[in-house]
Design an enzyme around this catalytic site. Structure first.
Site, PDB file in Angstrom:
ATOM      1  N   GLU A   1       0.827  -1.209   0.000  1.00  0.00           N
ATOM      2  CA  GLU A   1       0.000   0.000   0.000  1.00  0.00           C
ATOM      3  C   GLU A   1       0.861   1.258   0.000  1.00  0.00           C
ATOM      4  O   GLU A   1       0.535   2.229  -0.680  1.00  0.00           O
ATOM      5  CB  GLU A   1      -0.949  -0.008   1.199  1.00  0.00           C
ATOM      6  CG  GLU A   1      -2.088  -0.991   1.082  1.00  0.00           C
ATOM      7  CD  GLU A   1      -2.997  -0.705  -0.104  1.00  0.00           C
ATOM      8  OE1 GLU A   1      -3.035   0.448  -0.573  1.00  0.00           O
ATOM      9  OE2 GLU A   1      -3.655  -1.635  -0.576  1.00  0.00           O
TER      10      GLU A   1
ATOM     11  N   TYR B   1      -7.016   6.145   4.040  1.00  0.00           N
ATOM     12  CA  TYR B   1      -7.051   5.129   2.993  1.00  0.00           C
ATOM     13  C   TYR B   1      -6.216   3.901   3.368  1.00  0.00           C
ATOM     14  O   TYR B   1      -6.681   2.764   3.285  1.00  0.00           O
ATOM     15  CB  TYR B   1      -6.557   5.674   1.647  1.00  0.00           C
ATOM     16  CG  TYR B   1      -6.254   4.540   0.701  1.00  0.00           C
ATOM     17  CD1 TYR B   1      -7.281   3.894   0.039  1.00  0.00           C
ATOM     18  CD2 TYR B   1      -4.959   4.049   0.549  1.00  0.00           C
ATOM     19  CE1 TYR B   1      -7.031   2.798  -0.775  1.00  0.00           C
ATOM     20  CE2 TYR B   1      -4.693   2.965  -0.252  1.00  0.00           C
ATOM     21  CZ  TYR B   1      -5.736   2.339  -0.915  1.00  0.00           C
ATOM     22  OH  TYR B   1      -5.485   1.245  -1.691  1.00  0.00           O
TER      23      TYR B   1
ATOM     24  N   ASP C   1      -9.880   4.351  -3.309  1.00  0.00           N
ATOM     25  CA  ASP C   1      -8.735   4.877  -4.052  1.00  0.00           C
ATOM     26  C   ASP C   1      -9.219   5.447  -5.377  1.00  0.00           C
ATOM     27  O   ASP C   1     -10.413   5.473  -5.667  1.00  0.00           O
ATOM     28  CB  ASP C   1      -7.668   3.799  -4.238  1.00  0.00           C
ATOM     29  CG  ASP C   1      -7.915   2.918  -5.451  1.00  0.00           C
ATOM     30  OD1 ASP C   1      -9.098   2.665  -5.776  1.00  0.00           O
ATOM     31  OD2 ASP C   1      -6.933   2.458  -6.068  1.00  0.00           O
TER      32      ASP C   1
END
Length: 328
Positions: free
Chosen positions: A73, A156, A174
């Protein structure tokens, strides 16, 4: 498990209006009081498509664990998968656990980051690994609030790790997911330039009720945006929800919002910073100023870029006009 680039979302506003597709109409309209979001009609086809077409990415494999998901990520933020893959593999071989990375100087994280770009992410990932070791005994937490409290972890990333690594029910929003929702539900070619509270509210409303399905939905919508509902050339013939898509039903209208933001690189301070870091990454010993001066002809811009690297903690100045990657 999955991962893809994303940007931190805007602060939440719980009463922001959603823009939803109204059954029976060819164009989307605002949600009426009590109107249901058409999530159930979308869940099964998108998840079934994902089960058949998902890419075999290393951070999706069970052996990657939560740490592998977190590393991916951080790396995938504003960086495409094909550039991330080799660096991810090298990183996980060298630092298979947060404790392994935390034991190294932060400069080694910057060195291993290579040319992925936005190298402050390497420092933040190192800081997160250190915090995981100190606060959680070396195990990546699964609780959203604990994830959010880690250095460098925003809304996020916390949602993505909790969902993809632990199967928790979170809206993972996203740029790919935002585009899918903008088209399928909102009837627009592109989402706004910055994530809005209305988008976040819609994403939560579209989540399946049970955690395993919600986690699968989050991964599936992200993959759909990456492979089919792409920004420039969406392949609507392959889309499992083309028949439900509000944008197609409206005739695929062109984007009429603010201009889409582009990114330039050549000649910018970012390019100069990258060149300076490339020299320092390759060096075993501290690098003299004279060596760095050869990187870029324009002295003022070069000095500004070097000062910025020092201010960001990516470069450590030493006596005698020498520089190195940070040790602390």
């Amino acid at each position: 498990m999955t991962a893809t680039p994303a940007r931190p979302a805007a602060p939440d506003v719980s009463d922001a209006p959603d823009v939803l597709h109204v059954p029976g109409q060819d164009v989307p309209g605002p949600a009426a009081p009590g109107q249901d979001v058409p999530g159930p009609a979308l869940h099964a086809p998108v998840i079934d498509w994902f089960d058949a077409h998902a890419r075999d990415l290393p951070w999706r494999r069970p052996e990657a664990g939560a740490w592998g998901v977190m590393v991916s990520e951080f790396m995938l933020q504003q960086t495409p998968v094909n550039r991330v893959l080799p660096v991810y593999e090298q990183w996980m071989t060298r630092w298979p656990r947060p404790a392994d990375l935390a034991a190294e100087p932060p400069g080694e994280a910057v060195r291993a980051w290579g040319r992925l770009g936005y190298p402050r992410r390497a420092l933040r990932l190192h800081a997160a690994a250190t915090a995981i070791q100190e606060r959680h005994g070396g195990d990546v937490p699964g609780d959203h609030a604990q994830l959010l409290a880690l250095p460098g972890v925003g809304e996020y990333t916390a949602a993505a790790v909790a969902s993809f690594a632990y199967g928790r029910r979170h809206a993972v929003l996203d740029t790919n997911v935002r585009r899918v929702f903008a088209r399928a539900v909102g009837g627009r070619q592109y989402p706004p330039n910055a994530t809005t509270a209305a988008e976040r509210k819609l994403a939560r409303a579209l989540l399946p009720d049970d955690e395993p399905t919600a986690a699968r939905w989050a991964a599936a919508t992200m993959e759909l945006g990456a492979l089919v509902c792409t920004a420039r050339t969406p392949d609507c013939a392959r889309c499992p929800i083309a028949g439900h898509c509000a944008w197609r039903r409206a005739g695929s209208p062109a984007h009429d919002g603010p201009p889409r933001r582009g990114q330039t690189y050549a000649g910018t301070d970012r390019q100069v910073r990258g060149k300076l870091l490339a020299v320092l990454r390759e060096a075993v010993d501290p690098v003299p100023q004279a060596v760095l001066d050869r990187v870029w002809d324009e002295a003022v811009q070069r000095a500004r870029a070097l000062d910025g690297l020092v201010a960001d903690g990516l470069v450590e100045p030493l006596p005698g006009g020498r520089y190195r990657l940070p040790l602390t």
